[in-house]
Each structure stands twice: as C-alpha cells, then as structure tokens.
Design a protein around this motif. Structure first.
Motif, PDB file in Angstrom:
ATOM      1  N   HIS A   1       0.826  -1.207   0.000  1.00 40.63           N
ATOM      2  CA  HIS A   1       0.000   0.000   0.000  1.00 40.63           C
ATOM      3  C   HIS A   1       0.863   1.261   0.000  1.00 40.63           C
ATOM      4  N   VAL A   2       1.786   1.284  -0.949  1.00 38.71           N
ATOM      5  CA  VAL A   2       2.677   2.428  -1.132  1.00 38.71           C
ATOM      6  C   VAL A   2       2.546   3.003  -2.536  1.00 38.71           C
ATOM      7  N   ILE A   3       2.448   2.153  -3.542  1.00 33.91           N
ATOM      8  CA  ILE A   3       2.512   2.606  -4.929  1.00 33.91           C
ATOM      9  C   ILE A   3       1.380   3.557  -5.288  1.00 33.91           C
ATOM     10  N   GLU A   4       0.262   3.475  -4.562  1.00 32.82           N
ATOM     11  CA  GLU A   4      -0.858   4.391  -4.841  1.00 32.82           C
ATOM     12  C   GLU A   4      -0.602   5.799  -4.307  1.00 32.82           C
ATOM     13  N   HIS A   5       0.444   5.968  -3.488  1.00 28.59           N
ATOM     14  CA  HIS A   5       0.776   7.272  -2.905  1.00 28.59           C
ATOM     15  C   HIS A   5       1.839   8.038  -3.691  1.00 28.59           C
ATOM     16  N   VAL A   6       2.664   7.350  -4.454  1.00 28.18           N
ATOM     17  CA  VAL A   6       3.861   7.973  -5.020  1.00 28.18           C
ATOM     18  C   VAL A   6       3.512   8.839  -6.232  1.00 28.18           C
ATOM     19  N   PRO A   7       4.313   9.890  -6.493  1.00 31.45           N
ATOM     20  CA  PRO A   7       3.998  10.780  -7.621  1.00 31.45           C
ATOM     21  C   PRO A   7       4.002  10.067  -8.969  1.00 31.45           C
ATOM     22  N   ASP A   8       4.935   9.142  -9.173  1.00 32.77           N
ATOM     23  CA  ASP A   8       5.060   8.449 -10.461  1.00 32.77           C
ATOM     24  C   ASP A   8       5.212   6.961 -10.179  1.00 32.77           C
ATOM     25  N   ASP A   9       4.187   6.177 -10.490  1.00 25.94           N
ATOM     26  CA  ASP A   9       4.231   4.750 -10.158  1.00 25.94           C
ATOM     27  C   ASP A   9       5.246   3.988 -11.004  1.00 25.94           C
ATOM     28  N   SER A  10       5.502   4.442 -12.226  1.00 25.70           N
ATOM     29  CA  SER A  10       6.498   3.769 -13.061  1.00 25.70           C
ATOM     30  C   SER A  10       7.901   3.958 -12.505  1.00 25.70           C
ATOM     31  N   VAL A  11       8.205   5.181 -12.050  1.00 30.02           N
ATOM     32  CA  VAL A  11       9.504   5.451 -11.424  1.00 30.02           C
ATOM     33  C   VAL A  11       9.652   4.609 -10.159  1.00 30.02           C
ATOM     34  N   PHE A  12       8.591   4.517  -9.377  1.00 28.70           N
ATOM     35  CA  PHE A  12       8.635   3.730  -8.145  1.00 28.70           C
ATOM     36  C   PHE A  12       8.880   2.258  -8.448  1.00 28.70           C
ATOM     37  N   ALA A  13       8.203   1.721  -9.451  1.00 27.84           N
ATOM     38  CA  ALA A  13       8.391   0.304  -9.811  1.00 27.84           C
ATOM     39  C   ALA A  13       9.824   0.052 -10.262  1.00 27.84           C
ATOM     40  N   ARG A  14      10.401   0.997 -11.006  1.00 25.17           N
ATOM     41  CA  ARG A  14      11.794   0.828 -11.437  1.00 25.17           C
ATOM     42  C   ARG A  14      12.756   0.897 -10.262  1.00 25.17           C
TER      43      ARG A  14
ATOM     44  N   ARG B   1     -13.286  10.124   1.200  1.00 28.03           N
ATOM     45  CA  ARG B   1     -12.163  11.052   1.122  1.00 28.03           C
ATOM     46  C   ARG B   1     -11.924  11.463  -0.335  1.00 28.03           C
ATOM     47  N   ARG B   2     -11.255  12.573  -0.502  1.00 28.34           N
ATOM     48  CA  ARG B   2     -11.065  13.081  -1.860  1.00 28.34           C
ATOM     49  C   ARG B   2      -9.648  13.597  -2.055  1.00 28.34           C
ATOM     50  N   ASN B   3      -9.084  13.260  -3.204  1.00 28.11           N
ATOM     51  CA  ASN B   3      -7.796  13.784  -3.640  1.00 28.11           C
ATOM     52  C   ASN B   3      -8.030  14.545  -4.942  1.00 28.11           C
ATOM     53  N   PRO B   4      -7.503  15.770  -5.082  1.00 29.63           N
ATOM     54  CA  PRO B   4      -7.757  16.548  -6.295  1.00 29.63           C
ATOM     55  C   PRO B   4      -7.352  15.825  -7.574  1.00 29.63           C
ATOM     56  N   GLN B   5      -6.340  14.944  -7.469  1.00 28.07           N
ATOM     57  CA  GLN B   5      -5.848  14.256  -8.647  1.00 28.07           C
ATOM     58  C   GLN B   5      -6.627  12.979  -8.946  1.00 28.07           C
ATOM     59  N   ALA B   6      -7.064  12.284  -7.901  1.00 27.30           N
ATOM     60  CA  ALA B   6      -7.653  10.954  -8.080  1.00 27.30           C
ATOM     61  C   ALA B   6      -9.150  10.891  -7.797  1.00 27.30           C
ATOM     62  N   GLY B   7      -9.741  11.957  -7.289  1.00 33.85           N
ATOM     63  CA  GLY B   7     -11.164  11.947  -6.989  1.00 33.85           C
ATOM     64  C   GLY B   7     -11.458  11.332  -5.631  1.00 33.85           C
ATOM     65  N   TRP B   8     -12.593  10.645  -5.516  1.00 28.37           N
ATOM     66  CA  TRP B   8     -13.000  10.021  -4.257  1.00 28.37           C
ATOM     67  C   TRP B   8     -12.176   8.766  -4.026  1.00 28.37           C
ATOM     68  N   VAL B   9     -11.472   8.737  -2.908  1.00 27.49           N
ATOM     69  CA  VAL B   9     -10.481   7.681  -2.659  1.00 27.49           C
ATOM     70  C   VAL B   9     -10.532   7.235  -1.200  1.00 27.49           C
ATOM     71  N   LEU B  10      -9.844   6.128  -0.929  1.00 29.18           N
ATOM     72  CA  LEU B  10      -9.769   5.575   0.430  1.00 29.18           C
ATOM     73  C   LEU B  10      -8.966   6.467   1.363  1.00 29.18           C
ATOM     74  N   ASP B  11      -7.971   7.135   0.813  1.00 29.48           N
ATOM     75  CA  ASP B  11      -7.045   7.949   1.596  1.00 29.48           C
ATOM     76  C   ASP B  11      -6.754   9.193   0.776  1.00 29.48           C
ATOM     77  N   LYS B  12      -6.790  10.352   1.415  1.00 35.14           N
ATOM     78  CA  LYS B  12      -6.627  11.595   0.658  1.00 35.14           C
ATOM     79  C   LYS B  12      -5.259  11.731   0.019  1.00 35.14           C
ATOM     80  N   THR B  13      -4.280  10.919   0.441  1.00 32.74           N
ATOM     81  CA  THR B  13      -2.957  10.968  -0.180  1.00 32.74           C
ATOM     82  C   THR B  13      -2.807   9.961  -1.319  1.00 32.74           C
ATOM     83  N   HIS B  14      -3.860   9.238  -1.659  1.00 34.93           N
ATOM     84  CA  HIS B  14      -3.819   8.370  -2.832  1.00 34.93           C
ATOM     85  C   HIS B  14      -3.890   9.239  -4.085  1.00 34.93           C
TER      86      HIS B  14
END
Length: 234
Positions: free
Chosen positions: A100-113, A140-153
C-alpha cells in the motif's frame, strides 16, 4: 507532502496477523535479505522478524522520519531519505516489498523501477495496492484521483491488469497474484472520532474488537509477486 505531519495525524493501522501468503512462497525454506519499502511503523517487519528472523535479514525504508523512528523503537533497521530513492546500491536485496505504497507515489512507473533497481537479478518484488472496481466509492477526496480511500492516494487502480502493466513496464515478470476483498480496521472509526474531537491519538496498535475489520464494498486488494529477470538492467 509533509509525511511526518501526515504520520502524526494518521496512525498506521495494520489488520494482518500473518505474512502474506504470496510472500511466504518466496521466504519459506530460504534465506537472504529483504527490504520493506514504505515500512511505516514496522508492522510487516515485526511479522517477518517473528516468522523468519533466523533466516532472513529484514530492513525498512521510509520517507517519514516519524514513522521510521517508531519502527526503530521496535528494534528494526530503517533507512530514510526525503525523495523516495532508497539509499543503497543497485541489486542490494533478494526481496523488496511495498504494501500500500505505490498508490501514494507521484510516479508509479519510477517507483516500480526503483523496486527493481534495489533487487538483485533473479530476486523478487512483492506489491500490494487497492483496486477500485466500478461503483466503488469512499468519502475522502484527492484533487488528482477523486474520491479515494485515503486523501494521499494520487491513484487507485481500476483493475488488476492496470497494476500488472506498471510492474511489467518496469522490467519485472509477474509470478503470481491474487485479488481479495479489501478490509478496514474498526479502529479507524475510533481514530476519526478522536481527530474530530481533537483528542490525543493512541500510540498502541489496535487489539480485540478494535482490531476487527469490515470489508469495503467494491474495493479489492491486489497482491502481486514479481521477479526481476536475471541480467535485467536497473
């Protein structure tokens, strides 16, 4: 994002009693080094040490100094850096996990690498993340992802295939995966009430009734075990 402020407001709630079964496929009957990237307060590290302390050396990594210190108070080695780059050489670990980290990071492709980079050729990467099925909603809501489980997703994947695509795109090979109902500790409701009432947050991990969980409708947890191919570039 001020991750220390976030960690102080939102304590980590762990509703798992055992090491995830896909990860056990790698750890059972073997040994080596493992890093938990985004280890939080050390809940998975505790379980790994309890079950595999004789054969596996476990290390944590955090961007939050506060959570790193809480994990260190349990006797764990935890590395930190503010930028999400794990301060180790390429190919340092036999296994890297990220729950439960990859949904928080700015760039998931960079994180996977980055997960691939710190894992030795032939080593394993284990990832968990929520999957949001059609019709799912949370308050909860994140401006980038909409309605989410955690506002930092900053993202919530809409299918298991979308998770696989990111990991495979980084150069990893999917070995096994499963999709299970996503549950939430009842203790979260108590923490929310305490925040609203501006009461001190407990530093104890939930137990008894508070540790029980409820499933969140139309959400699933995707667990993926991948492998870094021999000779794969970091």
């Amino acid at each position: 994002m001020d991750w220390d402020a976030y960690a102080q407001t939102y304590r980590q709630l762990d509703d798992e009693a055992t090491v995830p079964h896909l990860l056990r496929r790698v750890l059972d009957g073997s040994g080596g080094s493992l890093i938990d990237v985004g280890c939080g307060e050390g809940a998975l590290l505790d379980r790994l040490r309890s079950g595999y302390g004789d054969s596996w050396t476990v290390t944590g990594y955090e961007v939050s100094n506060l959570r790193a210190e809480l994990a260190r108070s349990h006797g764990h080695t935890v590395l930190t850096s503010p930028d999400g780059v794990v301060p180790v050489e390429d190919g340092t670990f036999d296994v890297a996990t990220a729950s439960h980290v990859i949904e928080h990071v700015p760039d998931d492709s960079v994180f996977a690498r980055e997960l691939l980079r710190i894992t030795r050729p032939g080593g394993y990467v284990y990832v968990e993340t929520p999957v949001k099925l059609p019709g799912a909603w949370y308050f909860r809501r994140n401006p980038q992802a909409g309605w989410v489980l955690d506002k930092t997703h900053v993202r919530e994947y809409r299918s298991a295939a979308a998770v696989d695509e990111v990991l495979v795109g980084a150069g990893l090979t999917v070995v096994a995966e499963d999709l299970t109902p996503l549950s939430y500790p009842l203790a979260a409701a108590g923490l929310l009430i305490r925040r609203v009432l501006r009461l001190p947050q407990s530093t104890k991990r939930p137990s008894g009734l508070a540790a029980r969980t409820v499933s969140i409708p139309r959400y699933r947890q995707q667990a993926v075990l991948t492998r870094r191919p021999d000779g794969a570039a970091g």
